[in-house]
Write an enzyme that holds these catalytic residues in place. Structure first.
Site, PDB file in Angstrom:
ATOM      1  CE  LYS A  22      13.103 101.663  68.177  1.00  0.00           C
ATOM      2  NZ  LYS A  22      12.101 101.904  69.229  1.00  0.00           N
ATOM      3  CG  ASN A  23       9.257 102.741  66.870  1.00  0.00           C
ATOM      4  OD1 ASN A  23       9.828 101.930  67.608  1.00  0.00           O
ATOM      5  ND2 ASN A  23       9.513 104.024  66.904  1.00  0.00           N
ATOM      6  CB  CYS A 116      14.180 105.871  75.345  1.00  0.00           C
ATOM      7  SG  CYS A 116      15.114 104.923  74.146  1.00  0.00           S
ATOM      8  NE  ARG A 121       8.400 106.446  76.445  1.00  0.00           N
ATOM      9  CZ  ARG A 121       9.046 105.774  75.488  1.00  0.00           C
ATOM     10  NH1 ARG A 121      10.263 105.347  75.693  1.00  0.00           N
ATOM     11  NH2 ARG A 121       8.438 105.510  74.347  1.00  0.00           N
ATOM     12  N   PRO A 122       3.921 107.546  81.050  1.00  0.00           N
ATOM     13  CG  PRO A 122       2.273 109.158  81.334  1.00  0.00           C
ATOM     14  CD  PRO A 122       3.698 108.992  80.924  1.00  0.00           C
ATOM     15  CG  ASP A 124      -2.346 108.348  81.528  1.00  0.00           C
ATOM     16  OD1 ASP A 124      -1.286 108.144  80.906  1.00  0.00           O
ATOM     17  OD2 ASP A 124      -2.963 109.418  81.465  1.00  0.00           O
ATOM     18  CG  ASP A 305      10.999 108.594  67.552  1.00  0.00           C
ATOM     19  OD1 ASP A 305      10.380 107.574  67.193  1.00  0.00           O
ATOM     20  OD2 ASP A 305      10.894 109.070  68.693  1.00  0.00           O
ATOM     21  NE  ARG A 397      16.123 100.511  73.823  1.00  0.00           N
ATOM     22  CZ  ARG A 397      15.400 100.740  74.893  1.00  0.00           C
ATOM     23  NH1 ARG A 397      15.914 101.394  75.909  1.00  0.00           N
ATOM     24  NH2 ARG A 397      14.146 100.340  74.959  1.00  0.00           N
TER      25      ARG A 397
END
Ligand code: EPZ
Length: 418
Positions: A22-23, A116, A121-122, A124, A305, A397
Site C-alpha cells: 500500500k505504502n 489514520c 500528522r502535521p 510542516d 506500523d 484500508r
C-alpha cells in the site's frame, strides 16, 4: 456496517502470497501525474486507500483502467491541479499530490489530507521543503495553495526523516532543472521503490535508502511498466499472527531484509523464522516468550506500523514487555479494546507496559485505525470464544479481505453484516 466474527483457538498452517505494498503504491500513483505517457502498474492491490488514490487521479482527468490486476494510467490530459477536500480527506497520501502537481504544473491547490487517527500528522516538513525550493505556499480555509513559478533546485535538510515529505520532495524535483539534494531523507524500502519507479520513467534520482537523495532534473518523463514491491507490513502482520496462534506458515514474495528488525525480535523468542530468497517461514508452538523492551523507529528500525500487532502478541507472551512508540504520538488506541479482551496493559505517554496473560477472552471490540484494528483481529484469533471486531473499514484500508487470508490458513473468521 460489516464486522469480523472470529472464533479463537485455531493454529495456522499454509502459505500466503504477499500482495503489493500500500505504502509503495500510493506515492507511485501520485507520481504518475508527472508523466504524459501511459504507465502500467502490475499487481494492483485493491485496498480502499489505493481506490481512494485512483479516485483522486481520476478527479483531475487521469484515465485509469484495471486490466486484470494491471493498472493502466494515462495522465496525458489532466484538466486540474486541484484536489478537493471530500477526496483529499479520505487518505493521508493525498498530500503526495502536492509534490506531483508542482512537478507537472508548477502550481497546486490541495485540501488537507486525511489518514489514520494516530496523531496530529502535521505537514510542516513537506511545506518547509517546498519553500526551500522557492515555492510560495499559503494555507487558508483548509487548502494549501502553492505557486511554484519560481521553484528552483536546492538542498533541503529534513528536520525529521519523514516518509511522506521525502516522497513529496522527490516528486516535486524530478522535472526541476538543476540538482536537488534531500538530506536526512527517510530510508524506508518504499522510498527506494519510488526512486526505482521514477527512474523507470526516465528520471535521474539516486541515493534512496542512504539518507541522502540526489535528484537531477530532466525535461520530460516517458511511459513505463512497473511492479511495486510487496507489503512488508502485511507480511509482518501474518508473521505475528502465526507466532500468536502457533502453526507453520510460509509467506511468499517478501524480502527478509525489509523485516530484519522484526525477524531479529521474533526469532527464537516468539517463534522460529526461516528466511530464504523471497520467502519467510514462521514456525511456532503458540507459546511465545515476551520480547522485553521493544522500540519503534524509522527504517531500518522496528516499523511503527507493526507496533499494535506486536502489542497483541506481547499480551499473551510469557513475561512482561515494554513497548515504546517513538514515531507517532497517539498510536495506542487499540489498548483499551485489548484490555476488554483480558489483556494486562498500562500506557503512560509513549510507553505501553504489557504483562503477558494466560489467555484472552472473546469480546465485542471496535477498530479505530488501520493497524490497531489488525491487532484486534490477531487477538481474536487466540481469544477463548467469539470476538466481533467492528469498524473494519479501517483494516480494509490496507488489507484486502484479511479474513480470506486468515481463513485460508485455518482460522475461524468471517465477515458478517450488522
Ligand atoms: C507513512 O506515513 C505511512 N503512510 C505510514 O503508514 C507510516 O506509519 C509512516 O510513514 C511511518 O513509517 C504512507 O506511506 C501512506 P511520516 P507519513 O511523515 O508519511 C511527523 C499505515 O499504517 N511529521 O514519516 O505520514 C509525523 O507526525 C500508515 O500504513 C511531522 O511532524 O509518516 C510522525 O510523527 C500509518 N511533519 C512522524 O513525523 C510532517 O510534515 C513520521 O511521519 C510530516 C511528518
Amino acid at each position: 456496517m460489516s464486522k469480523l466474527l472470529i472464533h479463537g483457538g485455531h493454529k495456522l498452517f499454509g502459505e500466503i502470497n504477499i500482495p503489493a505494498a500500500k505504502n509503495s503504491y500510493l506515492p507511485i500513483l501520485a507520481a504518475c501525474v508527472l508523466c504524459e505517457e501511459e504507465i502500467v502498474l502490475h499487481n494492483y492491490p485493491d485496498y480502499t486507500d489505493t481506490q481512494s488514490m485512483c479516485g483522486i487521479l481520476s478527479s483531475i482527468g487521469a484515465n485509469i483502467t484495471n486490466n486484470g490486476g494491471d493498472l493502466l494510467i494515462d495522465a496525458s490530459s489532466l484538466f486540474s491541479w486541484g484536489v478537493e477536500s471530500e477526496l483529499a480527506c479520505q487518505v493521508r497520501s493525498s498530500i503526495f499530490m502536492l509534490g506531483a502537481l508542482l512537478g507537472r504544473f508548477r502550481k497546486a491547490r490541495v485540501a488537507y489530507p486525511g489518514g489514520c487517527e494516530i496523531g496530529a500528522r502535521p505537514i510542516d516538513i513537506h511545506l518547509s521543503g517546498f519553500r526551500k525550493l522557492g515555492v510560495k505556499v499559503e494555507e487558508r480555509h483548509g487548502y494549501i495553495y502553492c505557486d511554484a513559478s519560481k521553484m528552483h533546485a536546492s538542498t533541503v535538510l529534513l528536520e525529521f526523516p519523514s516518509v511522506g515529505a521525502t516522497e513529496s520532495l522527490m516528486m516535486a524535483s524530478v522535472l526541476l532543472p538543476g540538482e536537488t539534494r534531500l538530506l536526512n531523507a527517510a530510508k524506508e524500502p518504499e522510498i527506494e521503490d519510488l526512486q526505482n519507479f521514477l527512474v523507470a520513467m526516465g528520471a535521474d534520482v539516486c541515493g534512496a535508502g542512504s539518507g541522502e537523495i540526489v535528484i537531477k532534473g530532466v525535461k520530460k518523463l516517458h511511459g513505463c511498466s512497473y511492479t511495486p514491491i510487496n507489503d512488508r507490513i502485511i507480511a509482518g502482520t501474518y508473521m505475528i499472527a502465526t507466532a500468536m496462534c502457533g502453526g507453520e506458515v510460509l509467506l511468499k514474495g517478501v524480502k527478509a531484509e525489509h523485516l530484519r528488525a522484526l525477524i531479529d525480535k521474533l526469532d527464537k523468542t516468539a517463534c522460529v523464522i526461516e528466511a530464504k530468497n523471497d520467502t519467510i517461514k514462521v514456525i511456532s508452538d503458540g507459546k511465545p516468550i515476551a520480547l522485553g523492551k521493544v522500540e519503534t523507529s524509522v527504517y531500518p528500525g522496528l516499523p511503527t506500523d507493526l507496533q499494535a500487532q506486536i502489542l497483541a502478541l506481547s499480551s499473551i507472551s510469557k513475561g512482561s514487555s515494554m513497548i515504546v512508540e517513538n514515531v507517532f504520538e497517539s498510536r495506542f488506541k487499540h489498548v483499551p479494546e485489548l484490555v476488554k479482551m483480558g489483556a494486562d496493559v498500562h500506557v503512560k505517554d509513549r510507553v505501553a507496559f504489557v504483562r503477558g496473560v494466560e489467555r484472552l477472552y472473546g469480546a465485542s471490540v471496535s477498530g479505530m485505525e488501520l493497524r490497531g484494528t489488525a491487532s484486534l483481529v490477531l487477538a481474536g484469533l487466540v481469544a477463548e470464544g467469539y470476538t466481533t471486531v467492528s469498524n473494519i473499514r479501517h483494516v480494509d484500508r490496507g488489507y484486502k479481505n484479511i479474513e480470506n487470508d486468515l481463513a485460508s490458513l485455518g482460522a475461524d473468521i468471517k465477515r458478517i453484516d450488522d
